[in-house]
Design a protein around this motif. Structure first.
Motif, PDB file in Angstrom:
ATOM      1  N   GLY A 174      39.386   4.196  32.044  1.00  0.00           N
ATOM      2  CA  GLY A 174      39.743   5.538  31.594  1.00  0.00           C
ATOM      3  C   GLY A 174      40.763   5.518  30.470  1.00  0.00           C
ATOM      4  O   GLY A 174      40.731   6.384  29.576  1.00  0.00           O
ATOM      5  N   VAL A 175      41.678   4.551  30.490  1.00  0.00           N
ATOM      6  CA  VAL A 175      42.669   4.426  29.415  1.00  0.00           C
ATOM      7  C   VAL A 175      41.963   4.099  28.100  1.00  0.00           C
ATOM      8  O   VAL A 175      42.289   4.654  27.035  1.00  0.00           O
ATOM      9  N   VAL A 176      40.983   3.203  28.167  1.00  0.00           N
ATOM     10  CA  VAL A 176      40.224   2.838  26.965  1.00  0.00           C
ATOM     11  C   VAL A 176      39.457   4.049  26.447  1.00  0.00           C
ATOM     12  O   VAL A 176      39.450   4.332  25.235  1.00  0.00           O
ATOM     13  N   ASN A 177      38.818   4.796  27.338  1.00  0.00           N
ATOM     14  CA  ASN A 177      38.077   5.992  26.920  1.00  0.00           C
ATOM     15  C   ASN A 177      39.002   7.011  26.270  1.00  0.00           C
ATOM     16  O   ASN A 177      38.632   7.683  25.297  1.00  0.00           O
ATOM     17  N   GLY A 178      40.212   7.146  26.786  1.00  0.00           N
ATOM     18  CA  GLY A 178      41.167   8.081  26.198  1.00  0.00           C
ATOM     19  C   GLY A 178      41.531   7.701  24.777  1.00  0.00           C
ATOM     20  O   GLY A 178      41.678   8.576  23.905  1.00  0.00           O
ATOM     21  N   LEU A 179      41.657   6.413  24.505  1.00  0.00           N
ATOM     22  CA  LEU A 179      41.978   5.959  23.152  1.00  0.00           C
ATOM     23  C   LEU A 179      40.791   6.125  22.209  1.00  0.00           C
ATOM     24  O   LEU A 179      40.974   6.296  20.995  1.00  0.00           O
ATOM     25  N   ILE A 180      39.578   6.070  22.757  1.00  0.00           N
ATOM     26  CA  ILE A 180      38.392   6.343  21.931  1.00  0.00           C
ATOM     27  C   ILE A 180      38.399   7.818  21.523  1.00  0.00           C
ATOM     28  O   ILE A 180      38.168   8.163  20.350  1.00  0.00           O
ATOM     29  N   GLU A 181      38.684   8.690  22.487  1.00  0.00           N
ATOM     30  CA  GLU A 181      38.735  10.123  22.184  1.00  0.00           C
ATOM     31  C   GLU A 181      39.852  10.441  21.199  1.00  0.00           C
ATOM     32  O   GLU A 181      39.728  11.361  20.377  1.00  0.00           O
ATOM     33  N   ALA A 182      40.937   9.683  21.234  1.00  0.00           N
ATOM     34  CA  ALA A 182      42.053   9.918  20.319  1.00  0.00           C
ATOM     35  C   ALA A 182      41.801   9.343  18.934  1.00  0.00           C
ATOM     36  O   ALA A 182      42.615   9.536  18.020  1.00  0.00           O
ATOM     37  N   GLY A 183      40.702   8.610  18.775  1.00  0.00           N
ATOM     38  CA  GLY A 183      40.363   8.058  17.465  1.00  0.00           C
ATOM     39  C   GLY A 183      41.018   6.737  17.158  1.00  0.00           C
ATOM     40  O   GLY A 183      40.928   6.248  16.026  1.00  0.00           O
ATOM     41  N   CYS A 184      41.689   6.134  18.147  1.00  0.00           N
ATOM     42  CA  CYS A 184      42.333   4.833  17.921  1.00  0.00           C
ATOM     43  C   CYS A 184      41.357   3.671  18.071  1.00  0.00           C
ATOM     44  O   CYS A 184      41.520   2.618  17.449  1.00  0.00           O
ATOM     45  N   LEU A 185      40.367   3.835  18.917  1.00  0.00           N
ATOM     46  CA  LEU A 185      39.322   2.837  19.123  1.00  0.00           C
ATOM     47  C   LEU A 185      37.980   3.453  18.781  1.00  0.00           C
ATOM     48  O   LEU A 185      37.796   4.671  18.897  1.00  0.00           O
ATOM     49  N   VAL A 186      37.033   2.609  18.366  1.00  0.00           N
ATOM     50  CA  VAL A 186      35.699   3.090  18.036  1.00  0.00           C
ATOM     51  C   VAL A 186      34.666   2.214  18.729  1.00  0.00           C
ATOM     52  O   VAL A 186      34.865   1.002  18.871  1.00  0.00           O
ATOM     53  N   GLU A 187      33.589   2.836  19.198  1.00  0.00           N
ATOM     54  CA  GLU A 187      32.504   2.081  19.823  1.00  0.00           C
ATOM     55  C   GLU A 187      31.604   1.481  18.752  1.00  0.00           C
ATOM     56  O   GLU A 187      31.198   2.177  17.806  1.00  0.00           O
ATOM     57  N   VAL A 188      31.305   0.215  18.885  1.00  0.00           N
ATOM     58  CA  VAL A 188      30.434  -0.489  17.934  1.00  0.00           C
ATOM     59  C   VAL A 188      29.408  -1.303  18.709  1.00  0.00           C
ATOM     60  O   VAL A 188      29.645  -1.717  19.846  1.00  0.00           O
ATOM     61  N   ALA A 189      28.251  -1.532  18.098  1.00  0.00           N
ATOM     62  CA  ALA A 189      27.196  -2.317  18.732  1.00  0.00           C
ATOM     63  C   ALA A 189      27.577  -3.794  18.747  1.00  0.00           C
ATOM     64  O   ALA A 189      28.137  -4.315  17.776  1.00  0.00           O
TER      65      ALA A 189
END
Length: 741
Positions: A174-189
């Motif tokens: 959930g912490v990782v997902n929160g950082l994705i929503e905040a734009g700090c992390l991005v999902e990549v293939a």
């Protein structure tokens, strides 16, 4: 049945477009299906078809296999549901499967099943996603310690899965997902892993004179482009691995794939590192510890030719190689190459068959080649290459017997005084000792000293083995277990249970009491969770982080421990007690030679001590004197006079049932129906040496024939004349049996 047997000439005339499909089930026939709507698939294609109420994956075969001419109503014909996007099975793999089925008398569908052992290879490849740090992204509005740890871990900008990143940062996904929503992390293939490409010219190796001769012969075998078998026969520590690596290099230079087969417990990180040193990258691995996804990836890589060198256990032989040009069978004598479940085959022999079908070279390597391979080399069927000395220049270990009739251990102990003295001296010299006992657990028998009750498996004719580390009594035949009780279940006397005889756990207990300061490692398959953990223990032994190793046969497979100076065999007679096994003497010799051969491979000469009650047994005399050739001559003479393999043929039949009388009556009925023959004899039926396994009563027949006889034809005629096996009865047929229990 909703499908049609594609076996009738009249059917083919009426429906010439039917596609023969072989299914991985216990049947020896193809089924005819109407083509897929996109058209008939190429031979070897994997297809999804209706099979009764199910859908099954099958293979488009290159012709029907006849079973019956009974016509089927055209209205019941079904079409192929879909054609899978998987590389087709090579034609050579089809011929190989047919050969095995013909030889082993197993249904072709069960052989093909072994070639489809990676279910993930036939599933659509799903893209995998990971996360990476967004460069220049602003800090999230609410920075917590967990978020800080995640961003610190991700600062190297590597791509990780969410789970891996959360685990590394010691937080939830959930912490990782929160950082994705905040734009700090991005999902990549995540790109699928690619197989490394071994470089045959990565390293130049220096060889001794004997090694050079062997290398040149193996290279010539690969260059010949035709079928050949070379027996690489070298003492322990002679550098056989480095020699056959040159054959692998030559196969790679010619654009071929190569397979190196090893017993699974010999697939150590040490071997992988040696390969990497020679070729610049690790090989592709294939073994039972791999995940389903990884097996699917490797299966596809082998089929497309991306995997250039595969190192694996016996099942690696059935991968769909695109262009296989060499097979190496290391430790070719090892009984682990024999499979005794479903399809009974000897992987060493099947490797030779696979090479003969595709016309390429096979290398069989061992310090103690099997009698079969020795005879084939003597008759000229195999090229015999010898490496008589150790590459390091050290002598082979000095072997000494400890006659337990005279030099007995103390009461309640299992190590004789002379062996204890040798261990103490080795420790004082700063070197390592290996104690070998091929018996798992703490004790092979537990009994009540008050009433004499013995703990027996309720499902097998076998004693329960105490495993003190797990506080359980286990059956090594069916897996039954129960906690060690505090009181006897028969007389209810408390604290009356005693352990009888030693297992490796009990030997380790004695060692820890005698040498409390020594660093001890216990190697037994039931105590090591998996290959990763085993490799870690082996690494510690190699780095001399362990002083005394206590182990089962897991320690006898090609390990190189530089500081190992002394080997003690706790019970050298253990394998000789198997009177029903014609290979008992050979196996005992091989095992003792391999184990003692771990000693003194560098710097100092090793020492091997064998505790025995039978110092005059031929196998014991051979290992003590070092006269291997005399033992081989004796063993060949015994086999030849008794018309035993490789001078004769054997087939074992096991009849089993839940009811004792049913099993016996069926076994006797089968024996009465044996075809008459002047040259083939049928022995039995008799109760198997272990009469009950998993609650099933077992009766055994043994068929014996001269080498030149078509024993498969005889057995096929016999099996076809039997009434259909019904109900609870099972019949197992093993051509060329290796186990006689």
């Amino acid at each position: 049945m909703d499908t049609l047997r594609d076996s009738s000439n009249s059917q083919e005339a009426e429906h010439p477009a039917l596609v023969p499909v072989l299914l991985p089930v216990a049947l020896d026939q193809t089924y005819g299906y109407l083509p897929h709507e996109s058209g008939p698939p190429p031979v070897g294609s994997f297809v999804l078809v209706p099979f009764g109420p199910q859908s099954r994956i099958g293979i488009v075969w290159d012709g029907p296999r006849e079973q019956s001419s009974k016509p089927v109503d055209p209205k019941r014909l079904k079409a192929i549901s879909s054609i899978l996007e998987t590389e087709p099975l090579p034609i050579i793999s089809m011929r190989f499967a047919e050969w095995i089925a013909q030889y082993t008398l197993a249904p072709l569908g069960m052989v093909v099943r072994m070639m489809m052992s990676a279910p993930a290879a036939f599933e659509p490849q799903k893209p995998r996603f990971g996360v990476s740090l967004v460069e220049g992204a602003p800090s999230p509005p609410r920075m917590t310690p967990a978020r800080t740890r995640v961003l610190q871990c991700a600062s190297d900008r590597l791509i990780r899965t969410k789970t891996a990143l959360a685990s590394e940062a010691n937080c939830t996904a959930g912490v990782v997902n929160g950082l994705i929503e905040a734009g700090c992390l991005v999902e990549v293939a995540i790109q699928e892993k690619t197989c490394p490409k071994p470089n045959p010219s990565h390293t130049t190796v220096s060889f001794s004179h004997d090694q050079t001769r062997a290398v040149e012969a193996l290279r010539a075998g690969v260059d010949g482009g035709t079928f050949s078998v070379s027996l690489l026969d070298g003492v322990t520590g002679s550098g056989k691995t480095e020699v056959y690596f040159e054959a692998v290099a030559r196969a790679l230079e010619k654009g071929h794939q190569a397979l190196i087969m090893l017993p699974e417990i010999a697939l150590t990180s040490q071997f992988m590192n040696r390969f990497k040193e020679r070729f610049g990258c690790p090989p592709v691995e294939w073994h039972s510890a791999m995940s389903n996804l990884e097996r699917g990836r490797i299966w596809r890589a082998v089929a497309t030719g991306q995997a250039r060198v595969v190192v694996g256990a016996r099942s690696a032989l059935f991968l769909p190689y695109d262009d296989l040009g060499l097979i190496v069978v290391d430790e070719e004598h090892d009984a682990g190459y024999k499979q005794d479940d479903r399809v009974h085959y000897q992987a060493r022999d099947m490797a030779v068959v696979r090479a003969s079908l595709a016309k390429f070279s096979v290398v069989l390597a061992s310090a103690t080649p099997s009698i079969e391979s020795h005879v084939n080399a003597r008759t000229g069927r195999y090229r015999h290459l010898t490496l008589p000395g150790r590459f390091s220049g050290t002598e082979l270990p000095e072997i000494e017997p400890i006659d337990l009739r005279r030099d007995k251990p103390e009461k309640g102990r299992w190590l004789a005084p002379r062996l204890v003295e040798a261990i103490a001296k080795t420790l004082s010299d700063g070197r390592q000792t290996l104690l070998f006992l091929n018996r798992r657990g703490y004790a092979p028998l537990t009994l009540c000293q008050h009433c004499g009750h013995r703990f027996e498996c309720p499902q097998c004719t076998a004693w329960l083995v105490e495993h003190r580390y797990k506080n359980k009594l286990n059956c090594h035949h069916c897996g039954f277990s129960l906690p060690v009780p505090k009181a006897c279940p028969k007389c209810e006397e408390a604290d009356a249970l005693v352990a009888c005889g030693p297992g490796v756990e009990r030997v380790a207990e004695e060692v820890s009491k005698r040498f409390p300061e020594a660093r001890l490692a216990l190697l037994s398959s039931d105590l090591i969770p998996g290959l990763k953990e085993m490799r870690e223990i082996i690494r510690k032994i190699e780095n001399h982080e362990i002083d005394i190793i206590v182990g089962t046969q897991i320690v006898a497979k090609g390990h190189h421990f530089p500081d190992l100076a002394t080997v003690g065999i706790v019970d050298g007679d253990l394998g000789l007690a198997q009177g029903a096994d014609p290979r008992a003497g050979e196996r005992t010799f091989q095992l003792m030679y391999q184990v003692t051969g771990r000693a003194g491979r560098e710097q100092v000469r090793g020492r091997g001590l064998i505790q025995t009650h039978l110092p005059d047994h031929p196998a014991m005399q051979a290992i003590i004197s070092g006269d291997r050739d005399a033992f081989i001559e004796c063993e060949i003479g015994v086999r030849q006079s008794g018309m035993l393999p490789p001078f004769g043929r054997l087939v074992a039949m096991i009849v089993s049932a839940r009811d004792e009388q049913t099993a016996e009556l069926m076994a006797r009925d089968i024996a009465r129906r044996a075809p008459q023959s002047k040259t083939i004899s049928v022995l039995g039926p008799a109760q198997a040496p272990i009469p009950i396994i998993r609650g099933r009563y077992r009766w055994r027949l043994l068929v014996k024939a001269p080498r030149e006889m078509d024993i498969q034809g005889y057995m096929r005629a016999w099996l076809n004349a039997l009434p259909k096996i019904k109900g609870d009865i099972r019949l197992s047929v093993d051509v060329d049996p290796y186990h006689f229990l």
